[in-house]
Write a protein that holds these residues in place. Structure first.
Motif, PDB file in Angstrom:
ATOM      1  N   GLY A  43       0.821  -1.205   0.000  1.00  0.00           N
ATOM      2  CA  GLY A  43       0.000   0.000   0.000  1.00  0.00           C
ATOM      3  C   GLY A  43       0.854   1.253   0.000  1.00  0.00           C
ATOM      4  O   GLY A  43       2.074   1.208   0.082  1.00  0.00           O
ATOM      5  N   LEU A  44       0.176   2.380  -0.111  1.00  0.00           N
ATOM      6  CA  LEU A  44       0.861   3.659  -0.101  1.00  0.00           C
ATOM      7  C   LEU A  44       1.477   3.945   1.266  1.00  0.00           C
ATOM      8  O   LEU A  44       0.870   3.687   2.293  1.00  0.00           O
ATOM      9  N   GLN A  45       2.676   4.512   1.247  1.00  0.00           N
ATOM     10  CA  GLN A  45       3.317   4.936   2.486  1.00  0.00           C
ATOM     11  C   GLN A  45       3.740   6.383   2.346  1.00  0.00           C
ATOM     12  O   GLN A  45       4.264   6.776   1.307  1.00  0.00           O
ATOM     13  N   LEU A  46       3.514   7.151   3.373  1.00  0.00           N
ATOM     14  CA  LEU A  46       3.969   8.535   3.358  1.00  0.00           C
ATOM     15  C   LEU A  46       5.485   8.561   3.394  1.00  0.00           C
ATOM     16  O   LEU A  46       6.114   7.968   4.268  1.00  0.00           O
ATOM     17  N   LEU A  47       6.091   9.265   2.442  1.00  0.00           N
ATOM     18  CA  LEU A  47       7.537   9.388   2.404  1.00  0.00           C
ATOM     19  C   LEU A  47       7.975  10.666   3.119  1.00  0.00           C
ATOM     20  O   LEU A  47       8.844  10.646   3.980  1.00  0.00           O
ATOM     21  N   LEU A  48       7.340  11.784   2.763  1.00  0.00           N
ATOM     22  CA  LEU A  48       7.638  13.046   3.423  1.00  0.00           C
ATOM     23  C   LEU A  48       6.538  14.047   3.119  1.00  0.00           C
ATOM     24  O   LEU A  48       5.743  13.836   2.214  1.00  0.00           O
ATOM     25  N   LYS A  49       6.526  15.125   3.888  1.00  0.00           N
ATOM     26  CA  LYS A  49       5.503  16.127   3.672  1.00  0.00           C
ATOM     27  C   LYS A  49       6.009  17.508   4.068  1.00  0.00           C
ATOM     28  O   LYS A  49       7.018  17.634   4.771  1.00  0.00           O
ATOM     29  N   ALA A  50       5.312  18.531   3.587  1.00  0.00           N
ATOM     30  CA  ALA A  50       5.598  19.914   3.963  1.00  0.00           C
ATOM     31  C   ALA A  50       4.275  20.656   4.038  1.00  0.00           C
ATOM     32  O   ALA A  50       3.412  20.477   3.179  1.00  0.00           O
ATOM     33  N   THR A  51       4.109  21.434   5.056  1.00  0.00           N
ATOM     34  CA  THR A  51       2.807  22.057   5.282  1.00  0.00           C
ATOM     35  C   THR A  51       2.763  23.546   4.982  1.00  0.00           C
ATOM     36  O   THR A  51       1.684  24.139   4.933  1.00  0.00           O
ATOM     37  N   LYS A  52       3.925  24.175   4.767  1.00  0.00           N
ATOM     38  CA  LYS A  52       3.897  25.594   4.427  1.00  0.00           C
ATOM     39  C   LYS A  52       5.107  25.946   3.578  1.00  0.00           C
ATOM     40  O   LYS A  52       6.086  25.187   3.486  1.00  0.00           O
ATOM     41  N   ALA A  53       5.038  27.103   2.960  1.00  0.00           N
ATOM     42  CA  ALA A  53       6.083  27.550   2.035  1.00  0.00           C
ATOM     43  C   ALA A  53       7.459  27.536   2.706  1.00  0.00           C
ATOM     44  O   ALA A  53       7.597  27.900   3.875  1.00  0.00           O
ATOM     45  N   ASP A  54       8.441  27.070   1.945  1.00  0.00           N
ATOM     46  CA  ASP A  54       9.851  26.983   2.347  1.00  0.00           C
ATOM     47  C   ASP A  54      10.135  25.830   3.310  1.00  0.00           C
ATOM     48  O   ASP A  54      11.291  25.614   3.665  1.00  0.00           O
ATOM     49  N   ASP A  55       9.116  25.096   3.698  1.00  0.00           N
ATOM     50  CA  ASP A  55       9.346  23.898   4.518  1.00  0.00           C
ATOM     51  C   ASP A  55      10.084  22.869   3.686  1.00  0.00           C
ATOM     52  O   ASP A  55       9.820  22.719   2.490  1.00  0.00           O
ATOM     53  N   LYS A  56      10.980  22.147   4.301  1.00  0.00           N
ATOM     54  CA  LYS A  56      11.650  21.034   3.628  1.00  0.00           C
ATOM     55  C   LYS A  56      11.258  19.751   4.344  1.00  0.00           C
ATOM     56  O   LYS A  56      11.467  19.613   5.551  1.00  0.00           O
ATOM     57  N   GLY A  57      10.676  18.835   3.584  1.00  0.00           N
ATOM     58  CA  GLY A  57      10.392  17.512   4.127  1.00  0.00           C
ATOM     59  C   GLY A  57      11.557  16.593   3.796  1.00  0.00           C
ATOM     60  O   GLY A  57      12.154  16.706   2.727  1.00  0.00           O
ATOM     61  N   SER A  58      11.868  15.684   4.711  1.00  0.00           N
ATOM     62  CA  SER A  58      12.967  14.758   4.446  1.00  0.00           C
ATOM     63  C   SER A  58      12.717  13.445   5.167  1.00  0.00           C
ATOM     64  O   SER A  58      12.130  13.407   6.253  1.00  0.00           O
ATOM     65  N   ASN A  59      13.199  12.374   4.531  1.00  0.00           N
ATOM     66  CA  ASN A  59      13.030  11.044   5.120  1.00  0.00           C
ATOM     67  C   ASN A  59      13.834  10.055   4.274  1.00  0.00           C
ATOM     68  O   ASN A  59      13.785  10.101   3.041  1.00  0.00           O
TER      69      ASN A  59
END
Lengths: 113, 120
Positions: A43-59
């Motif tokens: 199934g789908l797995q969340l890899l990374l996310k960002a909730t506002k401008a200039d946020d960096k998601g990492s994983n």
């Protein structure tokens, strides 16, 4: 309504190569942005996310930065592994209030040793 | 992450029959449930949104009488494909959203493993 455009694959790389998967979006307001990964048979797995401008998601070595000025959320990894072979989906929230997601078409990544 | 199960994982049925797909959130309370479908090598498309105890809201182009959604409890939602036809063959994925039982600040969307429906 909100929409997302994702580069089409497949993307074929050798192990340790640099990866970029482009994703751009169209939205009203300020959506949250996501990258999901789907490994074969899973199934789908969340890899990374960002909730506002200039946020960096990492994983797991993957990164993506929420760029409001270019409406982009490109996925990058400096050195891919065979185990990264999967389908990657860029997504954003459908609207500000809800958490339903709008998905890109997916990009298949194949990494060979 | 949260544990979400779907049953069955795959089903083959004859045209005209109805198929029920169950989605369970095992360790948190799903106040909202999203149902998606995914055609081969394509993206996930939102079908409907349901809140526990109320009627589902369907996306444009999705027939509510064909895809019956029941969300009677915080841990179980069902999608019934009525009078299935070959064009209904797809991968159906549930996505519960809610609060963690142990951590009320937790609010992330998870996805079930999916149910592959093949209608002959």
């Amino acid at each position: 309504g909100n929409s997302v455009t994702q580069m089409e694959g497949p993307v074929t790389l050798s192990e340790e190569a640099f990866l970029t998967i482009n994703c751009t979006y169209t939205a009203t307001g300020y959506p949250s942005l996501f990258w999901y990964v789907q490994y074969p048979g899973e199934g789908l797995q969340l890899l990374l996310k960002a909730t506002k401008a200039d946020d960096k998601g990492s994983n797991k070595g993957f990164e993506a930065t929420y760029r409001k000025e270019t409406t982009s959320f490109h996925l990058e990894k400096g050195s891919v592994q065979v185990s990264d072979s999967a389908v990657y989906f860029c997504a954003l929230t459908k609207n500000q209030a809800g958490t339903a997601l709008i998905f890109g078409k997916g990009t298949t990544l194949s990494v060979s040793s | 992450g949260a544990v979400v199960s779907q049953h069955p994982s795959w089903v083959i049925c004859k045209s005209g029959t109805s198929v029920k797909i169950e989605c369970r959130s095992l360790d948190f309370q799903a106040t909202t449930m999203f149902w998606y479908r995914q055609f081969p090598k394509q993206s996930l498309m939102l079908m409907a949104t349901s809140n526990e105890g109320s009627k589902a809201t369907y996306e444009q182009g999705v027939e509510k009488d064909k895809f019956l959604i029941n969300h009677a409890s915080l841990t179980l939602s069902t999608l019934t494909v009525t009078s299935a036809h070959p064009e209904d063959s797809s991968f159906y994925i549930c996505s519960p959203n809610g609060q963690g039982v142990l951590d009320s600040s937790y609010n992330e969307q998870f996805f079930g493993p999916g149910t592959r429906l093949t209608v002959l």
